[in-house]
Motif scaffolding. Structure first.
Motif, PDB file in Angstrom:
ATOM      1  N   ILE A 276      42.390  72.543  -9.039  1.00  0.00           N
ATOM      2  CA  ILE A 276      41.338  71.913  -9.425  1.00  0.00           C
ATOM      3  C   ILE A 276      40.874  70.804  -8.237  1.00  0.00           C
ATOM      4  CG2 ILE A 276      40.484  69.910 -10.899  1.00  0.00           C
ATOM      5  CD1 ILE A 276      40.454  72.720 -12.231  1.00  0.00           C
ATOM      6  N   ILE A 277      41.847  70.320  -7.527  1.00  0.00           N
ATOM      7  CA  ILE A 277      41.521  69.151  -6.698  1.00  0.00           C
ATOM      8  C   ILE A 277      40.810  69.921  -5.417  1.00  0.00           C
ATOM      9  CG2 ILE A 277      43.529  67.697  -7.182  1.00  0.00           C
ATOM     10  CD1 ILE A 277      44.891  68.767  -4.519  1.00  0.00           C
ATOM     11  N   LYS A 278      40.855  71.164  -5.346  1.00  0.00           N
ATOM     12  CA  LYS A 278      40.365  71.907  -4.237  1.00  0.00           C
ATOM     13  C   LYS A 278      38.683  71.933  -4.320  1.00  0.00           C
ATOM     14  CE  LYS A 278      44.083  72.800  -2.379  1.00  0.00           C
ATOM     15  NZ  LYS A 278      44.699  71.699  -1.352  1.00  0.00           N
ATOM     16  N   ASP A 279      38.190  71.680  -5.336  1.00  0.00           N
ATOM     17  CA  ASP A 279      36.681  71.712  -5.681  1.00  0.00           C
ATOM     18  C   ASP A 279      36.219  70.247  -5.906  1.00  0.00           C
ATOM     19  OD1 ASP A 279      34.291  72.922  -6.948  1.00  0.00           O
ATOM     20  OD2 ASP A 279      34.625  71.529  -8.172  1.00  0.00           O
ATOM     21  N   LEU A 280      35.222  69.559  -5.386  1.00  0.00           N
ATOM     22  CA  LEU A 280      34.721  68.272  -5.302  1.00  0.00           C
ATOM     23  C   LEU A 280      34.348  67.877  -6.676  1.00  0.00           C
ATOM     24  CD1 LEU A 280      31.954  66.708  -2.960  1.00  0.00           C
ATOM     25  CD2 LEU A 280      31.835  66.337  -5.685  1.00  0.00           C
ATOM     26  N   TYR A 281      33.940  68.534  -7.664  1.00  0.00           N
ATOM     27  CA  TYR A 281      33.652  68.188  -8.930  1.00  0.00           C
ATOM     28  C   TYR A 281      34.636  67.995  -9.858  1.00  0.00           C
ATOM     29  CZ  TYR A 281      28.826  68.616  -7.105  1.00  0.00           C
ATOM     30  OH  TYR A 281      27.819  68.653  -6.276  1.00  0.00           O
ATOM     31  N   TRP A 282      35.612  69.161  -9.659  1.00  0.00           N
ATOM     32  CA  TRP A 282      36.821  69.046 -10.652  1.00  0.00           C
ATOM     33  C   TRP A 282      37.767  68.045 -10.152  1.00  0.00           C
ATOM     34  CZ3 TRP A 282      36.695  71.148 -15.482  1.00  0.00           C
ATOM     35  CH2 TRP A 282      35.850  72.269 -15.608  1.00  0.00           C
ATOM     36  N   ASN A 283      37.786  67.821  -9.192  1.00  0.00           N
ATOM     37  CA  ASN A 283      38.608  66.625  -8.471  1.00  0.00           C
ATOM     38  C   ASN A 283      38.203  65.291  -9.256  1.00  0.00           C
ATOM     39  OD1 ASN A 283      40.675  65.651  -6.445  1.00  0.00           O
ATOM     40  ND2 ASN A 283      38.933  64.520  -5.898  1.00  0.00           N
ATOM     41  N   LYS A 284      37.068  65.220  -9.223  1.00  0.00           N
ATOM     42  CA  LYS A 284      36.546  63.647  -9.656  1.00  0.00           C
ATOM     43  C   LYS A 284      36.714  63.679 -11.136  1.00  0.00           C
ATOM     44  CE  LYS A 284      32.595  63.320  -6.368  1.00  0.00           C
ATOM     45  NZ  LYS A 284      33.099  62.075  -5.720  1.00  0.00           N
ATOM     46  N   LEU A 285      36.765  64.752 -11.852  1.00  0.00           N
ATOM     47  CA  LEU A 285      37.065  64.557 -13.488  1.00  0.00           C
ATOM     48  C   LEU A 285      38.536  64.501 -13.428  1.00  0.00           C
ATOM     49  CD1 LEU A 285      36.296  65.136 -16.293  1.00  0.00           C
ATOM     50  CD2 LEU A 285      36.690  67.460 -15.929  1.00  0.00           C
ATOM     51  N   LEU A 286      39.329  65.127 -12.700  1.00  0.00           N
ATOM     52  CA  LEU A 286      40.825  64.983 -12.679  1.00  0.00           C
ATOM     53  C   LEU A 286      41.092  63.576 -12.465  1.00  0.00           C
ATOM     54  CD1 LEU A 286      43.536  66.108 -13.085  1.00  0.00           C
ATOM     55  CD2 LEU A 286      43.540  66.668 -10.442  1.00  0.00           C
ATOM     56  N   ARG A 287      40.648  62.852 -11.491  1.00  0.00           N
ATOM     57  CA  ARG A 287      41.037  61.633 -10.983  1.00  0.00           C
ATOM     58  C   ARG A 287      40.420  60.430 -12.217  1.00  0.00           C
ATOM     59  NH1 ARG A 287      45.560  62.729  -7.997  1.00  0.00           N
ATOM     60  NH2 ARG A 287      45.111  63.729  -6.369  1.00  0.00           N
ATOM     61  N   TYR A 288      39.146  60.932 -12.752  1.00  0.00           N
ATOM     62  CA  TYR A 288      38.772  60.102 -13.523  1.00  0.00           C
ATOM     63  C   TYR A 288      39.598  59.942 -14.845  1.00  0.00           C
ATOM     64  CZ  TYR A 288      34.872  58.670 -16.803  1.00  0.00           C
ATOM     65  OH  TYR A 288      34.158  57.778 -17.782  1.00  0.00           O
ATOM     66  N   CYS A 289      40.471  60.984 -15.210  1.00  0.00           N
ATOM     67  CA  CYS A 289      41.095  60.916 -16.341  1.00  0.00           C
ATOM     68  C   CYS A 289      42.485  60.455 -15.813  1.00  0.00           C
ATOM     69  CB  CYS A 289      41.640  62.401 -16.838  1.00  0.00           C
ATOM     70  SG  CYS A 289      39.955  63.308 -17.623  1.00  0.00           S
ATOM     71  N   GLU A 290      43.005  60.486 -14.610  1.00  0.00           N
ATOM     72  CA  GLU A 290      44.226  59.907 -14.282  1.00  0.00           C
ATOM     73  C   GLU A 290      43.861  58.322 -14.338  1.00  0.00           C
ATOM     74  OE1 GLU A 290      47.080  59.440 -10.102  1.00  0.00           O
ATOM     75  OE2 GLU A 290      44.943  60.233  -9.972  1.00  0.00           O
ATOM     76  N   TYR A 291      42.900  57.981 -13.584  1.00  0.00           N
ATOM     77  CA  TYR A 291      42.435  56.469 -13.601  1.00  0.00           C
ATOM     78  C   TYR A 291      42.603  55.864 -14.977  1.00  0.00           C
ATOM     79  CZ  TYR A 291      39.896  52.247 -12.363  1.00  0.00           C
ATOM     80  OH  TYR A 291      39.770  51.056 -12.009  1.00  0.00           O
TER      81      TYR A 291
END
Length: 317
Positions: A276-291
């Protein structure tokens, strides 16, 4: 396309003072012109309603796409001066969103609408019944990280991931146990036909026949109380293969935009965070959840592997 029948029945150009084309972002320009060419005069007002930042026309020919048929008329208009500058004489932006919980809407609004979308959803109290699933009831997005194995059968270009399919079914079973959700309130989105088949068969074996499972394209224009997304892929080596067959979520911002905005009250994502982190948009969603401490599953990749700077959310629970 059926508007041609009006012309065939003798309805002449100029008969209508106004013509409204709904979901104009999903239709090809030649199809749009069937209406305009047959029924419009210079004085006719044509209103195109749609989102050029969501999925466009479905075009199977790569040659047709290369020559521009994959672009809707409304999208092409936004390349013109007055529309591109959002001149109020030509563009009216509908910014009130009555579908999504504010937390679900926040990221798509920032990424695709310059933060202008306003969440106008009414009662969000249903999230209280999901406390057994969510770390925080005020943050109704959960990312479940799974390092599964993507497979395909023979020369079929479509992929499936058994471990993710099993997790999706488990999540649905738990949701049905801890809440009063009906089957029709739940939708499962996945980009691969084979994953659709695997999940559908698993649900039917448990007597859950009323849950819609399908691709992003099948969900555009629709909404569900709960959306579960299965991203499937656990390797990057076939990414070019996916692009050739127009498959997958990665490198397709519009598919991402539609997928994450179908949920009204709860969004669950099942996928491999290392892909997921290899894609700009999915990376942001992943980090949004992590945060917001709303990540579960396998260890997260280090931030040094991120391809973009993280978009800091407005709040943290």
């Amino acid at each position: 396309m059926s508007s041609s029948l009006l012309y065939a029945e003798g309805i002449s150009c100029g008969h209508f003072s106004h013509i409204f084309l709904d979901e104009a972002g999903q239709v090809s320009e030649p199809e749009t012109m069937v209406t305009i060419s047959n029924l419009c005069q210079k004085e006719t007002v044509v209103v195109l309603a749609g989102d050029p930042k969501q999925l466009g026309p479905v075009v199977y020919s790569r040659d047709a796409t290369m020559y521009g048929l994959g672009k809707s008329y409304i999208e092409r208009l936004f390349e013109c001066k007055y529309h591109a500058h959002e001149d109020s004489n030509f563009v009216t932006k509908l910014v009130n969103n009555y579908r999504c919980h504010p937390t679900i809407l926040h990221l798509p609004s920032e990424l695709f609408s310059e933060g202008e979308l306003v969440a106008c959803q009414g009662d969000t109290s249903s999230t209280k019944s999901w406390l057994g699933l969510l770390p925080h009831k005020e943050f109704p997005i959960l990312f479940v990280g799974i390092q599964g194995c993507d497979e395909r059968e023979g020369f079929n270009p479509s992929w499936f991931n058994r471990i993710e399919a099993s997790k999706v079914v488990n999540l649905i079973t738990k949701l049905r146990t801890i809440s009063d959700l009906r089957e029709v309130d739940i939708g499962v989105i996945t980009p691969y036909r084979q994953q659709v088949v695997k999940i559908t068969n698993a649900l039917e074996s448990k007597g859950l026949n009323g849950i819609k499972v399908g691709s992003v394209e099948q969900f555009q224009g629709q909404e569900k109380e709960v959306i579960i997304i299965s991203t499937v892929r656990s390797t990057l080596r076939h990414n070019e293969h996916d692009k050739t067959y127009s498959l997958g979520f990665l490198s397709n911002p519009r598919r991402f935009n539609v997928a994450v905005t179908r949920a009204k009250s709860l969004l669950l994502v099942v996928g491999n965070p290392h892909i997921i982190i290899k894609d700009l948009y999915w990376n942001k969603l992943l980090r949004y959840c992590e945060y917001n401490s709303s990540y579960q599953g396998c260890p997260l990749p280090d931030r040094e592997h991120d391809i973009v700077e993280y978009l800091e959310p407005e709040h943290k629970n």
